[in-house]
Design a protein around this motif. Structure first.
Motif, PDB file in Angstrom:
ATOM      1  N   GLN A   1     -15.756 -53.907  72.658  1.00  0.00           N
ATOM      2  CA  GLN A   1     -15.188 -55.412  72.370  1.00  0.00           C
ATOM      3  C   GLN A   1     -15.984 -56.214  72.954  1.00  0.00           C
ATOM      4  OE1 GLN A   1     -12.616 -56.352  70.228  1.00  0.00           O
ATOM      5  NE2 GLN A   1     -12.173 -54.449  69.719  1.00  0.00           N
ATOM      6  N   MET A   2     -17.110 -55.987  73.595  1.00  0.00           N
ATOM      7  CA  MET A   2     -17.747 -56.609  74.459  1.00  0.00           C
ATOM      8  C   MET A   2     -19.178 -56.961  73.861  1.00  0.00           C
ATOM      9  SD  MET A   2     -16.452 -56.920  78.529  1.00  0.00           S
ATOM     10  CE  MET A   2     -17.932 -57.246  79.095  1.00  0.00           C
ATOM     11  N   GLY A   3     -19.631 -55.616  73.139  1.00  0.00           N
ATOM     12  CA  GLY A   3     -20.998 -55.240  72.619  1.00  0.00           C
ATOM     13  C   GLY A   3     -21.414 -54.593  73.775  1.00  0.00           C
ATOM     14  N   LEU A   4     -20.976 -53.860  74.786  1.00  0.00           N
ATOM     15  CA  LEU A   4     -21.402 -53.136  75.599  1.00  0.00           C
ATOM     16  C   LEU A   4     -20.968 -51.655  75.641  1.00  0.00           C
ATOM     17  CD1 LEU A   4     -20.608 -54.874  79.596  1.00  0.00           C
ATOM     18  CD2 LEU A   4     -22.758 -54.692  78.191  1.00  0.00           C
ATOM     19  N   GLY A   5     -20.915 -50.861  74.730  1.00  0.00           N
ATOM     20  CA  GLY A   5     -20.625 -49.628  74.545  1.00  0.00           C
ATOM     21  C   GLY A   5     -22.042 -48.653  74.505  1.00  0.00           C
TER      22      GLY A   5
ATOM     23  N   LEU B   1     -11.126 -60.612  69.767  1.00  0.00           N
ATOM     24  CA  LEU B   1     -11.166 -60.910  68.618  1.00  0.00           C
ATOM     25  C   LEU B   1     -11.039 -62.552  68.394  1.00  0.00           C
ATOM     26  CD1 LEU B   1     -10.469 -59.564  65.377  1.00  0.00           C
ATOM     27  CD2 LEU B   1      -7.995 -59.644  66.028  1.00  0.00           C
ATOM     28  N   MET B   2     -10.602 -63.813  69.001  1.00  0.00           N
ATOM     29  CA  MET B   2     -10.325 -65.000  68.397  1.00  0.00           C
ATOM     30  C   MET B   2     -12.073 -65.484  68.926  1.00  0.00           C
ATOM     31  SD  MET B   2      -7.415 -65.450  67.768  1.00  0.00           S
ATOM     32  CE  MET B   2      -7.601 -67.315  67.262  1.00  0.00           C
ATOM     33  N   VAL B   3     -12.916 -64.666  69.775  1.00  0.00           N
ATOM     34  CA  VAL B   3     -14.404 -65.187  69.857  1.00  0.00           C
ATOM     35  C   VAL B   3     -14.989 -64.831  68.234  1.00  0.00           C
ATOM     36  CG1 VAL B   3     -15.895 -64.282  71.245  1.00  0.00           C
ATOM     37  CG2 VAL B   3     -13.972 -64.972  72.069  1.00  0.00           C
ATOM     38  N   ASN B   4     -14.940 -63.894  67.835  1.00  0.00           N
ATOM     39  CA  ASN B   4     -15.446 -62.610  66.650  1.00  0.00           C
ATOM     40  C   ASN B   4     -15.063 -63.591  65.875  1.00  0.00           C
ATOM     41  OD1 ASN B   4     -16.713 -61.252  68.240  1.00  0.00           O
ATOM     42  ND2 ASN B   4     -14.862 -59.249  67.706  1.00  0.00           N
ATOM     43  N   ILE B   5     -13.641 -64.424  65.292  1.00  0.00           N
ATOM     44  CA  ILE B   5     -12.690 -64.827  64.199  1.00  0.00           C
ATOM     45  C   ILE B   5     -13.783 -66.191  64.574  1.00  0.00           C
ATOM     46  CG2 ILE B   5     -11.209 -66.605  63.355  1.00  0.00           C
ATOM     47  CD1 ILE B   5      -9.566 -63.579  64.079  1.00  0.00           C
ATOM     48  N   THR B   6     -14.076 -66.963  65.918  1.00  0.00           N
ATOM     49  CA  THR B   6     -14.656 -67.811  65.540  1.00  0.00           C
ATOM     50  C   THR B   6     -16.063 -68.216  65.141  1.00  0.00           C
ATOM     51  OG1 THR B   6     -13.219 -68.925  67.552  1.00  0.00           O
ATOM     52  CG2 THR B   6     -14.831 -70.163  67.333  1.00  0.00           C
ATOM     53  N   PHE B   7     -17.090 -67.012  65.878  1.00  0.00           N
ATOM     54  CA  PHE B   7     -17.760 -67.087  65.219  1.00  0.00           C
ATOM     55  C   PHE B   7     -18.143 -66.721  63.638  1.00  0.00           C
ATOM     56  CE2 PHE B   7     -19.374 -67.117  69.928  1.00  0.00           C
ATOM     57  CZ  PHE B   7     -19.924 -67.457  69.726  1.00  0.00           C
ATOM     58  N   GLY B   8     -17.305 -65.946  63.153  1.00  0.00           N
ATOM     59  CA  GLY B   8     -17.783 -65.166  61.998  1.00  0.00           C
ATOM     60  C   GLY B   8     -17.021 -66.775  61.097  1.00  0.00           C
ATOM     61  N   VAL B   9     -16.882 -68.087  61.363  1.00  0.00           N
ATOM     62  CA  VAL B   9     -16.207 -68.974  60.917  1.00  0.00           C
ATOM     63  C   VAL B   9     -17.254 -70.326  60.600  1.00  0.00           C
ATOM     64  CG1 VAL B   9     -14.444 -71.249  60.486  1.00  0.00           C
ATOM     65  CG2 VAL B   9     -13.525 -69.073  60.971  1.00  0.00           C
ATOM     66  N   LEU B  10     -18.062 -70.349  62.083  1.00  0.00           N
ATOM     67  CA  LEU B  10     -18.698 -70.956  62.439  1.00  0.00           C
ATOM     68  C   LEU B  10     -19.867 -70.218  61.422  1.00  0.00           C
ATOM     69  CD1 LEU B  10     -19.821 -71.386  66.553  1.00  0.00           C
ATOM     70  CD2 LEU B  10     -19.077 -72.941  64.761  1.00  0.00           C
ATOM     71  N   SER B  11     -20.256 -68.761  60.860  1.00  0.00           N
ATOM     72  CA  SER B  11     -21.113 -68.341  60.339  1.00  0.00           C
ATOM     73  C   SER B  11     -21.317 -68.309  58.803  1.00  0.00           C
ATOM     74  CB  SER B  11     -21.235 -67.302  60.374  1.00  0.00           C
ATOM     75  OG  SER B  11     -20.204 -66.528  60.164  1.00  0.00           O
ATOM     76  N   ARG B  12     -19.828 -69.099  58.604  1.00  0.00           N
ATOM     77  CA  ARG B  12     -19.754 -69.566  57.588  1.00  0.00           C
ATOM     78  C   ARG B  12     -19.945 -71.486  57.035  1.00  0.00           C
ATOM     79  NH1 ARG B  12     -19.447 -65.927  52.360  1.00  0.00           N
ATOM     80  NH2 ARG B  12     -17.420 -68.026  52.044  1.00  0.00           N
TER      81      ARG B  12
ATOM     82  N   LEU C   1     -26.361 -66.383  69.374  1.00  0.00           N
ATOM     83  CA  LEU C   1     -25.592 -67.391  70.440  1.00  0.00           C
ATOM     84  C   LEU C   1     -24.490 -65.615  70.238  1.00  0.00           C
ATOM     85  CD1 LEU C   1     -24.972 -69.676  71.627  1.00  0.00           C
ATOM     86  CD2 LEU C   1     -24.228 -71.009  69.298  1.00  0.00           C
ATOM     87  N   GLY C   2     -23.604 -65.643  69.518  1.00  0.00           N
ATOM     88  CA  GLY C   2     -22.340 -65.120  69.576  1.00  0.00           C
ATOM     89  C   GLY C   2     -22.583 -63.552  70.523  1.00  0.00           C
ATOM     90  N   PHE C   3     -23.722 -63.018  70.589  1.00  0.00           N
ATOM     91  CA  PHE C   3     -23.067 -61.793  71.339  1.00  0.00           C
ATOM     92  C   PHE C   3     -23.761 -62.234  73.203  1.00  0.00           C
ATOM     93  CE2 PHE C   3     -25.882 -58.432  73.886  1.00  0.00           C
ATOM     94  CZ  PHE C   3     -25.575 -57.634  73.358  1.00  0.00           C
ATOM     95  N   PRO C   4     -24.030 -63.164  73.724  1.00  0.00           N
ATOM     96  CA  PRO C   4     -24.048 -63.243  74.656  1.00  0.00           C
ATOM     97  C   PRO C   4     -23.083 -64.203  75.518  1.00  0.00           C
ATOM     98  CG  PRO C   4     -25.411 -65.207  74.252  1.00  0.00           C
ATOM     99  CD  PRO C   4     -25.503 -63.513  72.766  1.00  0.00           C
ATOM    100  N   MET C   5     -22.450 -64.927  74.151  1.00  0.00           N
ATOM    101  CA  MET C   5     -21.295 -65.233  74.441  1.00  0.00           C
ATOM    102  C   MET C   5     -19.481 -64.593  74.362  1.00  0.00           C
ATOM    103  SD  MET C   5     -20.833 -69.038  74.932  1.00  0.00           S
ATOM    104  CE  MET C   5     -19.578 -69.154  74.849  1.00  0.00           C
TER     105      MET C   5
END
Length: 257
Positions: A106-110, A195-206, A216-220
């Motif tokens: 979920q963090m992108g550290l896989g 999940l809420m963080v990813n949804i937030t950046f998804g709305v920002l991208s739209r 911006l989204g990866f470090p956040m």
């Protein structure tokens, strides 16, 4: 002049030999004791010491010739019984590894994978961190002493020669589903937060397509994930102690306790 018959010699050897196999089978997979950092000599000597202390308290043993095929099958049977008892604790400790793997994804550290020389595997770095934390917490709760106590009681509840097929094997199989359920319940708050963080950046991208959301989204996402890891440690000891008690209780019930 002292003389021993073959039956007496076989009985004398069996008092120490059969318990040794069951205890050694458990030590092969038990947390901490199964680590390659613990020398095999130490494990063997510890198993021999416990089996020697158990000898006066053992129920009547089956009369089997020590150099017969029946003795070989009996030794394998005790090894399997001990292995299955230790497997309950091995499954329990790997709940933490799976928890770290879920949070890493979920963090992108896989992709941040570290080799584990103790177990010969490669796990996400958070999984290794949680595995070490879970092992130390298990030792701090004296779980290893309780597990050895269950092993000692197993000779009374499931005497030597009782067989393997009569054990509730489906109860052991169901623990493999339990590991995923337990890890998911521990990781659920962090998963929802990410999940809420990813949804937030998804709305920002739209809303702002020109914004470089990936940069911006990866470090956040990583910062939010590390915050979730820090917060999860506040309630993790209480929840993990319940998991340890559940695993030890299932281990005890497996042998009819």
């Amino acid at each position: 002049m002292l003389s021993l018959t073959s039956a007496q010699l076989s009985s004398f050897i069996g008092i120490f030999w059969w318990p040794f196999f069951r205890i050694m089978g458990a030590f092969m997979v038990m947390p901490f004791l199964s680590s390659s950092y613990i020398p095999v000599t130490v494990r063997v000597l510890l198993a021999l010491t416990i089996s020697t202390l158990l000898a006066p308290m053992l129920p009547p043993l089956p009369s089997v010739d020590a150099i017969s095929i029946g003795a070989l099958f009996l030794a394998i049977e005790q090894l399997l019984v001990g292995f299955m008892l230790g497997l309950f604790l091995s499954i329990m400790i790997h709940v933490m590894t799976l928890l770290g793997a879920m949070m890493s994804m979920q963090m992108g550290l896989g992709m941040a994978v570290m080799n584990d020389p103790a177990n010969g595997t490669s796990n996400p770095i958070l999984g290794q961190w949680f595995l070490l934390y879970g092992t130390l917490l298990f030792l701090a709760l004296d779980g290893h002493l309780v597990a050895i106590g269950v092993l000692v009681d197993s000779f009374r509840l499931w005497p030597i020669g009782s067989g393997v097929l009569d054990l509730p094997l489906m109860g052991l199989v169901s623990r493999f589903a339990w590991i995923f359920a337990s890890a998911f319940m521990l990781a659920l708050p962090s998963i929802l937060a990410m999940l809420m963080v990813n949804i937030t950046f998804g709305v920002l991208s739209r809303a702002a397509p020109s914004l470089n959301v990936f940069a911006l989204g990866f470090p956040m996402s990583m910062l939010m994930g590390l915050l979730c890891v820090m917060l999860s440690f506040s309630g993790l000891p209480t929840r993990y102690s319940d998991i340890c008690l559940d695993a030890l209780e299932a281990m005890y019930q497996f042998i009819g306790g």
